[in-house]
Design a protein around this motif. Structure first.
Motif, PDB file in Angstrom:
ATOM      1  N   THR A  59      40.319  29.169  45.554  1.00 13.19           N
ATOM      2  CA  THR A  59      40.346  30.174  44.485  1.00 13.19           C
ATOM      3  C   THR A  59      40.754  31.537  45.034  1.00 13.19           C
ATOM      4  O   THR A  59      41.600  32.234  44.443  1.00 13.19           O
ATOM      5  CB  THR A  59      38.968  30.269  43.818  1.00 13.19           C
ATOM      6  OG1 THR A  59      38.696  29.051  43.128  1.00 13.19           O
ATOM      7  CG2 THR A  59      38.917  31.425  42.832  1.00 13.19           C
ATOM      8  N   ARG A 104      48.258  37.459  42.586  1.00 13.90           N
ATOM      9  CA  ARG A 104      48.182  38.909  42.447  1.00 13.90           C
ATOM     10  C   ARG A 104      49.307  39.594  43.231  1.00 13.90           C
ATOM     11  O   ARG A 104      49.926  40.551  42.764  1.00 13.90           O
ATOM     12  CB  ARG A 104      46.822  39.377  42.968  1.00 13.90           C
ATOM     13  CG  ARG A 104      46.402  40.734  42.495  1.00 13.90           C
ATOM     14  CD  ARG A 104      44.915  40.927  42.743  1.00 13.90           C
ATOM     15  NE  ARG A 104      44.501  42.273  42.428  1.00 13.90           N
ATOM     16  CZ  ARG A 104      44.377  42.751  41.200  1.00 13.90           C
ATOM     17  NH1 ARG A 104      44.646  41.966  40.181  1.00 13.90           N
ATOM     18  NH2 ARG A 104      44.016  43.993  40.993  1.00 13.90           N
ATOM     19  N   GLU A 146      41.635  42.388  49.126  1.00 10.58           N
ATOM     20  CA  GLU A 146      41.185  42.878  47.817  1.00 10.58           C
ATOM     21  C   GLU A 146      40.477  41.767  47.027  1.00 10.58           C
ATOM     22  O   GLU A 146      39.412  41.990  46.424  1.00 10.58           O
ATOM     23  CB  GLU A 146      42.419  43.360  47.052  1.00 10.58           C
ATOM     24  CG  GLU A 146      42.149  44.003  45.724  1.00 10.58           C
ATOM     25  CD  GLU A 146      43.470  44.398  45.053  1.00 10.58           C
ATOM     26  OE1 GLU A 146      43.400  45.136  44.063  1.00 10.58           O
ATOM     27  OE2 GLU A 146      44.549  43.945  45.505  1.00 10.58           O
ATOM     28  N   THR A 147      41.060  40.594  47.055  1.00 12.61           N
ATOM     29  CA  THR A 147      40.485  39.468  46.308  1.00 12.61           C
ATOM     30  C   THR A 147      39.134  39.052  46.888  1.00 12.61           C
ATOM     31  O   THR A 147      38.175  38.799  46.149  1.00 12.61           O
ATOM     32  CB  THR A 147      41.458  38.278  46.323  1.00 12.61           C
ATOM     33  OG1 THR A 147      42.708  38.683  45.776  1.00 12.61           O
ATOM     34  CG2 THR A 147      40.900  37.124  45.511  1.00 12.61           C
ATOM     35  N   ALA A 173      36.513  41.525  45.848  1.00 14.06           N
ATOM     36  CA  ALA A 173      36.098  41.357  44.454  1.00 14.06           C
ATOM     37  C   ALA A 173      35.193  40.141  44.303  1.00 14.06           C
ATOM     38  O   ALA A 173      34.215  40.156  43.554  1.00 14.06           O
ATOM     39  CB  ALA A 173      37.331  41.222  43.558  1.00 14.06           C
ATOM     40  N   MET A 174      35.516  39.108  45.033  1.00 15.19           N
ATOM     41  CA  MET A 174      34.721  37.881  44.959  1.00 15.19           C
ATOM     42  C   MET A 174      33.309  38.128  45.493  1.00 15.19           C
ATOM     43  O   MET A 174      32.317  37.675  44.913  1.00 15.19           O
ATOM     44  CB  MET A 174      35.411  36.810  45.801  1.00 15.19           C
ATOM     45  CG  MET A 174      35.038  35.398  45.436  1.00 15.19           C
ATOM     46  SD  MET A 174      36.142  34.287  46.332  1.00 15.19           S
ATOM     47  CE  MET A 174      36.365  33.008  45.132  1.00 15.19           C
ATOM     48  N   LEU A 187      35.933  27.569  46.587  1.00 12.42           N
ATOM     49  CA  LEU A 187      35.887  29.027  46.682  1.00 12.42           C
ATOM     50  C   LEU A 187      37.076  29.540  47.498  1.00 12.42           C
ATOM     51  O   LEU A 187      37.719  30.534  47.125  1.00 12.42           O
ATOM     52  CB  LEU A 187      34.574  29.469  47.332  1.00 12.42           C
ATOM     53  CG  LEU A 187      33.518  30.073  46.409  1.00 12.42           C
ATOM     54  CD1 LEU A 187      33.207  29.125  45.257  1.00 12.42           C
ATOM     55  CD2 LEU A 187      32.251  30.396  47.198  1.00 12.42           C
ATOM     56  N   MET A 240      34.051  32.590  53.771  1.00 13.03           N
ATOM     57  CA  MET A 240      34.857  33.765  53.433  1.00 13.03           C
ATOM     58  C   MET A 240      35.548  34.351  54.661  1.00 13.03           C
ATOM     59  O   MET A 240      36.745  34.660  54.629  1.00 13.03           O
ATOM     60  CB  MET A 240      33.967  34.843  52.817  1.00 13.03           C
ATOM     61  CG  MET A 240      33.153  34.363  51.634  1.00 13.03           C
ATOM     62  SD  MET A 240      34.173  33.986  50.201  1.00 13.03           S
ATOM     63  CE  MET A 240      33.404  35.078  49.005  1.00 13.03           C
ATOM     64  N   LEU A 277      31.369  40.114  43.026  1.00  9.99           N
ATOM     65  CA  LEU A 277      30.980  39.299  41.877  1.00  9.99           C
ATOM     66  C   LEU A 277      29.800  38.393  42.190  1.00  9.99           C
ATOM     67  O   LEU A 277      28.858  38.269  41.404  1.00  9.99           O
ATOM     68  CB  LEU A 277      32.181  38.450  41.441  1.00  9.99           C
ATOM     69  CG  LEU A 277      32.014  37.577  40.202  1.00  9.99           C
ATOM     70  CD1 LEU A 277      31.722  38.448  38.996  1.00  9.99           C
ATOM     71  CD2 LEU A 277      33.273  36.767  39.976  1.00  9.99           C
ATOM     72  N   THR A 278      29.836  37.762  43.340  1.00  5.74           N
ATOM     73  CA  THR A 278      28.788  36.796  43.652  1.00  5.74           C
ATOM     74  C   THR A 278      27.517  37.462  44.142  1.00  5.74           C
ATOM     75  O   THR A 278      26.430  36.926  43.955  1.00  5.74           O
ATOM     76  CB  THR A 278      29.271  35.801  44.726  1.00  5.74           C
ATOM     77  OG1 THR A 278      29.735  36.536  45.854  1.00  5.74           O
ATOM     78  CG2 THR A 278      30.387  34.945  44.190  1.00  5.74           C
ATOM     79  N   ARG A 332      44.592  31.349  46.130  1.00  6.81           N
ATOM     80  CA  ARG A 332      45.516  31.248  45.000  1.00  6.81           C
ATOM     81  C   ARG A 332      45.533  32.534  44.190  1.00  6.81           C
ATOM     82  O   ARG A 332      46.592  33.017  43.779  1.00  6.81           O
ATOM     83  CB  ARG A 332      45.118  30.075  44.112  1.00  6.81           C
ATOM     84  CG  ARG A 332      46.072  29.867  42.974  1.00  6.81           C
ATOM     85  CD  ARG A 332      45.722  28.628  42.185  1.00  6.81           C
ATOM     86  NE  ARG A 332      44.276  28.455  42.058  1.00  6.81           N
ATOM     87  CZ  ARG A 332      43.708  27.540  41.283  1.00  6.81           C
ATOM     88  NH1 ARG A 332      44.455  26.708  40.580  1.00  6.81           N
ATOM     89  NH2 ARG A 332      42.408  27.439  41.218  1.00  6.81           N
ATOM     90  N   THR A 333      44.355  33.094  43.972  1.00  8.69           N
ATOM     91  CA  THR A 333      44.276  34.342  43.211  1.00  8.69           C
ATOM     92  C   THR A 333      44.996  35.468  43.942  1.00  8.69           C
ATOM     93  O   THR A 333      45.719  36.268  43.324  1.00  8.69           O
ATOM     94  CB  THR A 333      42.807  34.718  42.971  1.00  8.69           C
ATOM     95  OG1 THR A 333      42.148  33.638  42.308  1.00  8.69           O
ATOM     96  CG2 THR A 333      42.703  35.969  42.115  1.00  8.69           C
TER      97      THR A 333
END
Lengths: 193, 193
Positions: B154, B162, B178-179, B182-183, B151, B80, B186-187, B157-158
């Motif tokens: 993703t 956006r 931001e993405t 959020a990731m 990952l 990340m 989520l995880t 691209r996301t």
DNA sequence: CATAGTGATGACACGACATGTCATCACTTA
DNA sequence: TAAGTGATGACATGTCGTGTCATCACTATG
């Protein structure tokens, strides 16, 4: 019984897979496929939109099935658990419906041809969209639903790949579990081992 | 200067994008594109392998650039952080090199045509493979490298999607941040908000 | 039993895509 | 000045994919 042999679709699929494996996708013409199946060229395109589709029969129902499964799963499940508990059984049933030999030969053909590989990617993208909608229906916001869907597809696709890489031993459920565990490890620690 | 007008490739790309936007991808023929660019059909296929490729020029260098960037990033960074610190700046430079108007028109054309959407998916798949190799070079095992690469793609691209969804405001770096947030959310929690 | 309807296939034509091959011409180099 | 190089034009061709109509077995209806 009828004027024509039964199982037109199936005969075309089998003839196509054989020819693709024998001499390659590009080198195989539609007339060759229909000749082996005892049909005419025009009939091929009545059953499949293009030459690639003959390897992706029945997969148009996958998004709908995904939607059903997600609606049926307990709303409390998070994305990862939803895969493990809600989707995995159906996946196992889906993939183990075809013989392992068929799946391996099909994959070999697809991997050898970029055009087929692209179609395979689209298949997963369609599943991802279905999952995204499912997560939205479960109350997730746009961004979260999108990411959760991608994570789920990544887990499933990676598990199936891994399962086939090892010729089906151990089983698909084990591959899914293993993949989910690795994914959790990766995202929790945030760094490589 | 020369017998021919300069910038053959660029003229073909511009003519194609215009025609695709005006009348659709399928409805546009290669002779129409080459006529607008003042060239012959055969010349089009000397510059692009097929009709779709005219919208994906220059992207064959992306995997190589990814490999370079990953090799240059500090080995301590996890997946990340590697995106946020190692890849994001290059991405911003790459995308902001083209005008936002161009990117939006290009995306509209691609979204309207499944065949182009498939090609777009392949682009990301190639980036994913490059990332996977990079993670392997950093010492990750096969499974971890594969998942980390997926990952990362993703997330990127996301974020780009956006960013374009909101017509470029706020900027791409904000969308990436931001993405990624959020990731992570989520995880880490493992469940939907 | 007869007749019309239905649905899948055969037969034919055709435009678009993609590629192989050779000729042409501007520019470069010796 | 002449040979070489590289991009383009011109032409031919094979495959893909679709539109259209005819054909034939099966079915439904009277």
């Amino acid at each position: 019984m009828s004027r024509w042999q039964p199982g037109t679709r199936e005969r075309l699929e089998q003839a196509a897979l054989e020819l693709f494996a024998e001499q390659g996708f590009t080198e195989t013409t539609v007339p060759q496929i229909t000749a082996r199946a005892g049909l005419t060229t025009r009939t091929f395109f009545r059953h499949f939109a293009d030459k690639r589709e003959v390897l992706f029969s029945g997969e148009e129902s996958v998004p709908g099935q995904v939607a059903r499964l997600m609606a049926a799963a307990p709303p409390s499940l998070g994305p990862m658990d939803l895969i493990a508990e809600g989707l995995a059984p159906a996946l196992v049933e889906l993939f183990e419906g075809r013989s392992l030999d068929y799946l391996l030969r099909r994959r070999a053909v697809i991997d050898a041809e970029p055009a087929l590989h692209e179609r395979e990617l689209r298949k997963w993208a369609l599943m991802s969209e279905a999952l995204e909608q499912g997560f939205r229906d479960r109350g997730a916001d746009q961004l979260t639903a999108r990411l959760a869907a991608e994570l789920a597809v990544t887990a499933i696709r990676t598990a199936v790949t891994r399962w086939l890489d090892r010729d089906g031993e151990p089983g698909l459920p084990e591959a899914i579990e293993e993949t989910l565990a690795a994914m959790k490890r990766l995202t929790v620690t945030g760094s490589l081992p």
